[in-house]
Each structure stands twice: as structure tokens, then as C-alpha cells.
Motif scaffolding. Structure first.
Motif, PDB file in Angstrom:
ATOM      1  N   GLU A   8      75.575  44.637  94.975  1.00 44.10           N
ATOM      2  CA  GLU A   8      75.452  44.287  96.393  1.00 44.10           C
ATOM      3  C   GLU A   8      75.707  42.790  96.588  1.00 44.10           C
ATOM      4  O   GLU A   8      74.977  41.947  96.060  1.00 44.10           O
ATOM      5  N   LYS A   9      76.728  42.452  97.365  1.00 47.10           N
ATOM      6  CA  LYS A   9      77.127  41.048  97.492  1.00 47.10           C
ATOM      7  C   LYS A   9      76.108  40.210  98.257  1.00 47.10           C
ATOM      8  O   LYS A   9      76.059  38.990  98.095  1.00 47.10           O
ATOM      9  N   TRP A  10      75.284  40.853  99.081  1.00 46.56           N
ATOM     10  CA  TRP A  10      74.303  40.099  99.860  1.00 46.56           C
ATOM     11  C   TRP A  10      73.231  39.470  98.987  1.00 46.56           C
ATOM     12  O   TRP A  10      72.588  38.501  99.396  1.00 46.56           O
ATOM     13  N   LEU A  11      73.040  40.003  97.787  1.00 45.97           N
ATOM     14  CA  LEU A  11      71.943  39.526  96.934  1.00 45.97           C
ATOM     15  C   LEU A  11      72.087  38.041  96.607  1.00 45.97           C
ATOM     16  O   LEU A  11      71.099  37.298  96.569  1.00 45.97           O
ATOM     17  N   SER A  12      73.317  37.592  96.410  1.00 42.55           N
ATOM     18  CA  SER A  12      73.542  36.188  96.033  1.00 42.55           C
ATOM     19  C   SER A  12      73.224  35.232  97.180  1.00 42.55           C
ATOM     20  O   SER A  12      72.978  34.051  96.956  1.00 42.55           O
ATOM     21  N   ARG A  13      73.213  35.727  98.421  1.00 47.22           N
ATOM     22  CA  ARG A  13      72.869  34.862  99.547  1.00 47.22           C
ATOM     23  C   ARG A  13      71.385  34.507  99.558  1.00 47.22           C
ATOM     24  O   ARG A  13      70.954  33.617 100.294  1.00 47.22           O
ATOM     25  N   TYR A  14      70.607  35.212  98.755  1.00 48.52           N
ATOM     26  CA  TYR A  14      69.158  34.982  98.701  1.00 48.52           C
ATOM     27  C   TYR A  14      68.710  34.558  97.309  1.00 48.52           C
ATOM     28  O   TYR A  14      67.578  34.818  96.902  1.00 48.52           O
ATOM     29  N   GLY A  15      69.610  33.887  96.612  1.00 51.53           N
ATOM     30  CA  GLY A  15      69.240  33.366  95.296  1.00 51.53           C
ATOM     31  C   GLY A  15      69.096  34.422  94.236  1.00 51.53           C
ATOM     32  O   GLY A  15      68.545  34.158  93.164  1.00 51.53           O
ATOM     33  N   CYS A  56      66.880  34.967 113.343  1.00 56.00           N
ATOM     34  CA  CYS A  56      66.265  34.179 112.274  1.00 56.00           C
ATOM     35  C   CYS A  56      65.527  35.085 111.287  1.00 56.00           C
ATOM     36  O   CYS A  56      65.800  35.068 110.086  1.00 56.00           O
ATOM     37  N   THR A  57      64.586  35.893 111.773  1.00 61.42           N
ATOM     38  CA  THR A  57      63.858  36.771 110.849  1.00 61.42           C
ATOM     39  C   THR A  57      64.770  37.857 110.288  1.00 61.42           C
ATOM     40  O   THR A  57      64.633  38.242 109.121  1.00 61.42           O
ATOM     41  N   ALA A  58      65.712  38.351 111.105  1.00 63.10           N
ATOM     42  CA  ALA A  58      66.630  39.379 110.609  1.00 63.10           C
ATOM     43  C   ALA A  58      67.459  38.839 109.451  1.00 63.10           C
ATOM     44  O   ALA A  58      67.675  39.522 108.445  1.00 63.10           O
ATOM     45  N   GLY A  59      67.922  37.600 109.584  1.00 62.82           N
ATOM     46  CA  GLY A  59      68.773  37.015 108.549  1.00 62.82           C
ATOM     47  C   GLY A  59      68.024  36.613 107.302  1.00 62.82           C
ATOM     48  O   GLY A  59      68.481  36.868 106.181  1.00 62.82           O
ATOM     49  N   TYR A  60      66.851  35.984 107.473  1.00 68.35           N
ATOM     50  CA  TYR A  60      66.129  35.467 106.315  1.00 68.35           C
ATOM     51  C   TYR A  60      65.221  36.502 105.657  1.00 68.35           C
ATOM     52  O   TYR A  60      64.929  36.400 104.468  1.00 68.35           O
ATOM     53  N   LYS A  61      64.765  37.502 106.410  1.00 66.55           N
ATOM     54  CA  LYS A  61      63.752  38.413 105.868  1.00 66.55           C
ATOM     55  C   LYS A  61      64.151  39.885 105.880  1.00 66.55           C
ATOM     56  O   LYS A  61      63.426  40.705 105.338  1.00 66.55           O
ATOM     57  N   MET A  85      67.998  29.719  96.347  1.00 67.17           N
ATOM     58  CA  MET A  85      67.629  29.463  97.740  1.00 67.17           C
ATOM     59  C   MET A  85      67.002  30.726  98.323  1.00 67.17           C
ATOM     60  O   MET A  85      67.197  31.841  97.838  1.00 67.17           O
ATOM     61  N   CYS A  86      66.245  30.559  99.404  1.00 67.88           N
ATOM     62  CA  CYS A  86      65.578  31.694 100.042  1.00 67.88           C
ATOM     63  C   CYS A  86      66.444  32.348 101.100  1.00 67.88           C
ATOM     64  O   CYS A  86      66.025  33.303 101.741  1.00 67.88           O
ATOM     65  N   GLY A  87      67.632  31.825 101.292  1.00 63.95           N
ATOM     66  CA  GLY A  87      68.546  32.443 102.233  1.00 63.95           C
ATOM     67  C   GLY A  87      69.444  31.430 102.905  1.00 63.95           C
ATOM     68  O   GLY A  87      69.098  30.261 103.036  1.00 63.95           O
ATOM     69  N   VAL A  88      70.624  31.912 103.320  1.00 58.61           N
ATOM     70  CA  VAL A  88      71.518  31.122 104.174  1.00 58.61           C
ATOM     71  C   VAL A  88      71.941  32.039 105.305  1.00 58.61           C
ATOM     72  O   VAL A  88      72.418  33.151 105.079  1.00 58.61           O
ATOM     73  N   VAL A  89      71.698  31.599 106.542  1.00 59.59           N
ATOM     74  CA  VAL A  89      71.917  32.447 107.710  1.00 59.59           C
ATOM     75  C   VAL A  89      72.707  31.663 108.754  1.00 59.59           C
ATOM     76  O   VAL A  89      72.307  30.555 109.132  1.00 59.59           O
ATOM     77  N   GLY A  92      72.093  27.854 108.351  1.00 65.09           N
ATOM     78  CA  GLY A  92      70.773  27.346 108.026  1.00 65.09           C
ATOM     79  C   GLY A  92      70.362  27.769 106.627  1.00 65.09           C
ATOM     80  O   GLY A  92      70.349  28.961 106.313  1.00 65.09           O
ATOM     81  N   TYR A  93      70.071  26.787 105.773  1.00 61.67           N
ATOM     82  CA  TYR A  93      69.624  27.053 104.406  1.00 61.67           C
ATOM     83  C   TYR A  93      68.110  26.894 104.314  1.00 61.67           C
ATOM     84  O   TYR A  93      67.527  26.009 104.940  1.00 61.67           O
ATOM     85  N   GLU A  94      67.489  27.740 103.494  1.00 59.11           N
ATOM     86  CA  GLU A  94      66.048  27.648 103.264  1.00 59.11           C
ATOM     87  C   GLU A  94      65.751  27.707 101.776  1.00 59.11           C
ATOM     88  O   GLU A  94      66.349  28.495 101.043  1.00 59.11           O
ATOM     89  N   ALA A  95      64.828  26.870 101.339  1.00 52.12           N
ATOM     90  CA  ALA A  95      64.289  26.949  99.984  1.00 52.12           C
ATOM     91  C   ALA A  95      62.790  26.696 100.091  1.00 52.12           C
ATOM     92  O   ALA A  95      62.271  26.459 101.185  1.00 52.12           O
ATOM     93  N   GLY A  96      62.068  26.736  98.971  1.00 47.88           N
ATOM     94  CA  GLY A  96      60.629  26.525  99.105  1.00 47.88           C
ATOM     95  C   GLY A  96      59.893  26.401  97.790  1.00 47.88           C
ATOM     96  O   GLY A  96      60.413  26.723  96.719  1.00 47.88           O
ATOM     97  N   GLN A  97      58.670  25.911  97.892  1.00 50.25           N
ATOM     98  CA  GLN A  97      57.735  25.836  96.772  1.00 50.25           C
ATOM     99  C   GLN A  97      56.468  26.590  97.159  1.00 50.25           C
ATOM    100  O   GLN A  97      55.910  26.381  98.234  1.00 50.25           O
ATOM    101  N   SER A  98      55.998  27.449  96.267  1.00 50.32           N
ATOM    102  CA  SER A  98      54.881  28.332  96.574  1.00 50.32           C
ATOM    103  C   SER A  98      53.527  27.639  96.547  1.00 50.32           C
ATOM    104  O   SER A  98      52.564  28.145  97.121  1.00 50.32           O
ATOM    105  N   CYS A  99      53.432  26.525  95.866  1.00 45.01           N
ATOM    106  CA  CYS A  99      52.113  25.928  95.668  1.00 45.01           C
ATOM    107  C   CYS A  99      52.213  24.403  95.703  1.00 45.01           C
ATOM    108  O   CYS A  99      52.748  23.782  94.786  1.00 45.01           O
ATOM    109  N   VAL A 100      51.687  23.806  96.783  1.00 42.05           N
ATOM    110  CA  VAL A 100      51.691  22.345  96.899  1.00 42.05           C
ATOM    111  C   VAL A 100      50.269  21.886  97.223  1.00 42.05           C
ATOM    112  O   VAL A 100      49.501  21.554  96.331  1.00 42.05           O
TER     113      VAL A 100
END
Length: 570
Positions: free
Chosen positions: A147-154, A203-208, A313-317, A327-335
């Protein structure tokens, strides 16, 4: 001709409360705000009836969201004496992916007497992790099917996303699945309550929810491969009608007017996500400027002019943050959670006593002592994986590490090493974007920590070797939602034509910023090299000791015998 002042309201639905802010569109002034704590809070132990919940569950009650609207908006109108006639729009944002099953008229399943004691009838909060086993299976199938979409979400999605949560309902309570007509983001459900019509935001449709502006959702055959009952899940339980953020979702209905005190016909913006909506709130509306919302965890937002695949990355939408950009998103789970864990569980009693004597909380006391240390002085380095790694490794099974301790190691040295670790994690994200030809030229910070903690932000400036610009508001998401509300209302009503125009007037950046110390930055360059070695050694499969230890821990808790350990070690 006298120009009458107009206002918009932004409502930020957080994890524990909802906050509304009312903003003057001529000056950008945040006139007042109001907060309503959710009566049901996070239901992670039991339902309202007292029925216990299994581990890793995190639910909410949709009545709390309606209570936010009926309490905060009338409150700020009353406190400010602003007439509803002068409020031209309302926008909202939410934690995502926070989702719920509803009937075709929008009634939540948990509002129906028959289902009040069924856990799958309630809102699944973003941090509901009980569907991880299905997320794992989904990722495996997607990779196997190419599935090619998988790479859009890291390369992976997690239990926090829509489809694992929806699939869990089907697997564990098929009656709820069959009886519900729609499965919808809480943000879109609130817009439904305000406008009387269902709207799905991009936004939620694209990232989640694995939706893509050009490709749409994955093909039905992918969902059929997961579970034959899911073949037509998009058409049966979701919607293919996705509306871009920055658009008008509808207008306040008679019902919503009674609920909020706003006039019938007031513009309602398409829903948004709390982190993403912060971007225009700090005057970011062009590529190359990263915003980090730093709190208990961190979310990194970035604009680009083209779609690129970035590891972890957590997504590009497309149009995911600002219309017209990727819009690119990344993140850290614990700060912040990282620092709180240490302060609450690892600090000796004499430190607690001294902090009390000096009139400081333990974080302030540790920060003061840690600030006196030079970079590298402690001989320590840490990995920031106390709650797994969100980017760039996308692995929830990784755990924390500190190396370099000896019998002279002091608590403040460990505390500083943990702070530095989170800064290294952010630098890892930035360098990964740059390696994949996505520019990061400026760095902005919003959230509780940037507003309050100069010690931490100076370390970030030194580690990143970049100036750090601080948001000029403590209400970033609510302000961002008010910005989108002004665009939904439009210029003719006293608002704006687009998000960029609104951001220039309503967005805020603090005059003060953090400048990197040249000497410290050189030392941190060397320390980061060591961090990267450890990061790759423990995180990319060369040594999976963290996962083996985690499996042994799980075996002991579940099996309670030596055979369980042997099974995991084979």
C-alpha cells in the motif's frame, strides 16, 4: 464611516477541559476566555455506571463537549458584555483522533439507554491504546500488500488512529458496530451539533484516517483483506465528502443558538486539530518554519510546497495545516511527562525539603541547580523514549536509557540529561526533514513549557543551534480556531478572505526569543553525535534489548513463571 468592531470565538477541546477565547478582529486582542472542566474527565478505569474497563482504554463522554459549549460561550459573552450581534464566527479544535459511534441523526450510541453500559458506545479518546493489536495487523497487511499510502505516515500507523479503533468495535462488540450509522471525529460531531449537518474535515481525515486529497481512502479491497466485514466501511460508516479546513461548515442553528447564546446564522468554521490550528496563531503561514507545541509531549508542525516522504513523520497532508501547502507532522511521545516522572519518583527527600524551604516547586529547584551546569559536565546522555518513540522510529515498544552515571552523579545532572534528551529528539526530527529535502530554517515554540521555562528553552536553542521564537499567546489552539472562524465568516461580515490575512492580524509572537550560545552549541554538536549512535543502535534493530526486557516484564506480570520468560527469549 465608523467601522464596528467584530469578534470571533475559538473553542479548544482538550483532554481534560474545554477553553473558549473571544478575539477582537481589528486588533487581534484576546478579550477574555472561559474554561469548563469535563465532569467525566478521562474514563480509563470505569464507565459512569461503575463497570470496570480493561487496560489501555481511554474513553470520554460526549455530554462533556456539549457542556463546554453551553458554559464557556455564554460566560465570555456575559463577562465581556459583547453582543452576539458582533460575534461573526466560531471555530473549534480537538485532540485527534478522538472518535465516537453515532446514529444517522448524530445521537451518540452512549446516549441510548440500551448501550449506556457498553464501553464501545462511548468516545474513544486519542490516547485509547487498546486497539494496538489491530494497528499492528493493519500495518503488516498494508506492508504485505504494498500500500503506497503507508510511506506517507512514516511506515506505520498506531492504535491512536481511526481505523484500528473502528475495527476494534467490530471485533469486540459487533452489535454496536452494526447499530451505529456513522463513526466520526468528536470535532466533526461538535460541528454537527452547531450546524445541524455532518461535515468531515480534511485535517483529521488526512492525518488520522489515511485519506489523501488526490487518492482518497485506501481501496475497498484493502479493508476487505483486513476483515471481510470492513470491505465497504468507508461508505457504510464514514464519508467520502471531505471539506478543507479554512472553509465554512455551516451556520448556528436554532438548537445551537439556545445552547451557546450565539445568533442563528453565525458562521461556523470546519473543525480542526489542536496542534495544527496553532500554526497560524504564531504567524506561521509559509514553508521552512517549524512549530513545536511542547508540553507533556511535543507535536512538530511544518509547511512544505511539495509532498515528500520523510522517515518517521506522522503524516503529510495537502491543505492539512494552511490551505495551499502540504502540512507535515512529527512528534515526541514523552517530554514534560519525562521530567515529571523524574521529579515525582526519583528525587531524594532532602532535595524536596530544600525546595520547600526556598519556596520553590521541585521542578524550579532542579532547574536552578541544573542551569548552573555546563553542557557535557555531567558525563551523561539519555534517550527520550520513556513512552516509546513517535518520530522518527515510530516504535512504541522502545524505552528510556541514561548512560554515564557513577557514584558521584547528582539528581540535577540526571534532570538536565533528560531535558537535553528531548532537545536531541527534536534535533533528530529536524535533521531527518532536512535529509529528505524539507527545509527547516526557523523554529517556533508554543505550549506550557515554552511560556514558563527559560532553562529548558535555552537548552533547546543551544542543541538545535537555532534561535527559538516563542508564541505570544497561552491560548494557541483557541486563538487558531478563532482565526479560522474569521475566515469562515469572510470579509463581508468583518472577517478575512484567507488564513494568511487573518494570521497577520490575529497571530502573536513574543518579542523575546532564545539565542543559541555559540560555545554550548559546539559541545552539543559532539554530544548529539553520541545521542545519534545510541539512537540508531537501540532503535534500529542492532540491539533489541529494550524490547526483550519489556517482554520479560510482561511475561512475569502475565505468566508469573520462568517458562514465560523462556518463551519470550527464544
Amino acid at each position: 464611516m465608523i467601522q464596528l468592531t467584530k469578534y470571533t470565538i475559538g473553542v479548544d477541546f482538550g483532554t481534560l477541559s474545554g477553553r473558549a477565547v473571544i478575539v477582537n478582529l481589528s486588533t487581534g486582542e484576546e478579550v477574555d476566555s472561559s474554561v469548563h472542566e469535563y465532569p467525566h474527565q478521562v474514563m480509563d478505569k470505569k464507565l459512569p455506571s461503575g463497570k470496570p474497563l480493561p487496560p489501555d482504554w481511554a474513553l470520554q463522554h460526549p455530554q462533556d463537549y456539549l457542556d463546554v459549549l453551553s458554559n464557556t460561550i455564554p460566560d465570555i459573552l456575559r463577562k465581556t458584555n459583547i453582543s452576539p450581534d458582533d460575534v461573526i464566527g466560531i471555530g473549534i479544535d480537538f485532540t485527534a483522533c478522538t472518535v465516537l459511534p453515532v446514529k444517522k441523526d448524530g445521537t451518540p450510541m452512549c446516549f441510548i439507554d440500551k448501550y449506556r453500559d457498553r464501553e464501545h458506545a462511548y468516545v474513544k479518546l486519542w490516547k485509547h491504546h487498546a486497539a494496538q493489536y489491530l494497528a499492528n495487523e493493519l500495518n503488516e497487511k498494508a506492508e504485505k500488500m504494498g500500500e503506497k499510502w503507508l510511506s506517507r505516515y512514516g511506515g506505520k500507523i498506531s492504535s491512536e488512529w481511526l481505523f484500528p479503533k473502528l475495527w476494534q468495535i467490530l471485533k469486540e462488540d459487533q452489535e454496536i458496530y452494526e447499530e451505529m450509522d456513522r463513526f466520526i471525529e468528536a470535532s466533526d460531531w461538535v460541528i454537527w451539533q452547531l450546524t445541524g449537518k455532518e461535515t468531515r474535515n480534511s485535517c483529521t481525515a488526512g492525518y488520522k484516517a489515511i485519506w489523501h486529497k488526490k487518492d482518497g481512502y485506501p481501496d475497498n479491497k484493502f479493508f476487505k483483506e483486513l476483515d471481510s466485514r470492513l470491505e465497504n466501511v468507508v461508505d457504510e460508516k464514514l464519508s467520502r465528502d471531505i471539506v478543507s479546513i479554512g472553509e465554512k461548515a455551516g451556520e448556528i442553528t436554532e438548537y445551537a443558538s439556545k445552547l451557546t447564546g450565539l445568533n442563528i446564522g453565525t458562521a461556523v468554521a470546519v473543525a480542526n486539530v489542536d496542534a495544527h490550528v496553532c500554526v497560524p496563531a504564531v504567524k506561521i503561514y509559509e514553508p521552512g518554519k517549524m512549530l513545536a507545541i511542547i508540553g507533556t509531549s511535543t507535536c512538530h508542525m511544518l509547511l512544505g510546497e511539495e509532498e515528500r516522504e520523510v522517515s518517521g513523520m506522522c503524516g503529510v497532508v495537502e491543505d492539512g495545516i494552511i490551505p495551499g501547502y502540504y502540512g507535515y507532522e512529527a512528534g515526541q511521545s514523552c517530554v514534560g511527562d519525562h521530567f515529571a516522572w523524574f521529579a515525582e519518583t526519583q528525587v531524594p527527600e532532602n532535595y524536596m525539603q530544600r525546595a520547600k524551604e526556598e519556596g520553590l516547586n521541585i521542578h524550579q529547584y532542579l532547574a536552578n541547580k541544573a542551569e548552573a551546569l555546563k553542557p557535557g559536565e555531567s558525563g551523561l546522555i539519555a534517550l527520550d523514549w520513556w513512552n516509546g518513540n513517535r518520530s522518527v522510529l515510530v516504535d512504541v515498544d522502545l524505552t528510556g536509557l541514561i548512560i554515564g552515571m557513577d557514584l558521584q552523579t547528582k539528581p540535577e545532572e540526571i534532570y538536565r540529561a533528560l531535558v537535553e534528551a528531548t532537545a536531541y529528539g527534536t534535533r533528530m526530527i529536524i535533521e531527518t526533514f532536512r535529509e529528505n529535502k524539507v527545509s527547516v530554517n526557523e523554529f517556533y515554540a508554543s505550549g506550557g513549557i515554552p511560556q514558563k521555562n527559560s532553562f529548558i528553552m535555552q537548552i533547546y536553542a543551544d542543541v538545535l543551534n537555532m534561535p527559538i521564537y516563542i508564541a505570544g499567546t497561552e491560548q494557541g489552539p483557541a486563538l487558531g480556531s478563532a482565526i479560522f472562524a474569521a475566515v469562515a465568516a469572510g470579509r463581508e461580515k468583518g472577517g478575512f478572505d484567507n488564513v494568511v490575512e487573518a494570521s497577520k492580524i490575529m497571530g502573536k509572537v513574543n518579542d523575546r526569543y532564545y539565542k543559541p550560545n555559540e560555545e554550548n552549541a559546539k559541545i552539543y554538536d559532539e554530544l548529539f553525535k553520541e545521542y545519534r549512535i545510541l539512537h540508531d543502535y537501540f532503535g534500529r534493530g542492532e540491539n533489541d534489548v529494550m524490547k526483550r526486557l519489556k517482554n520479560i516484564k510482561k511475561s512475569i506480570k502475565e505468566e508469573g513463571d520462568y517458562e514465560g520468560i523462556l518463551a519470550y527469549s527464544r
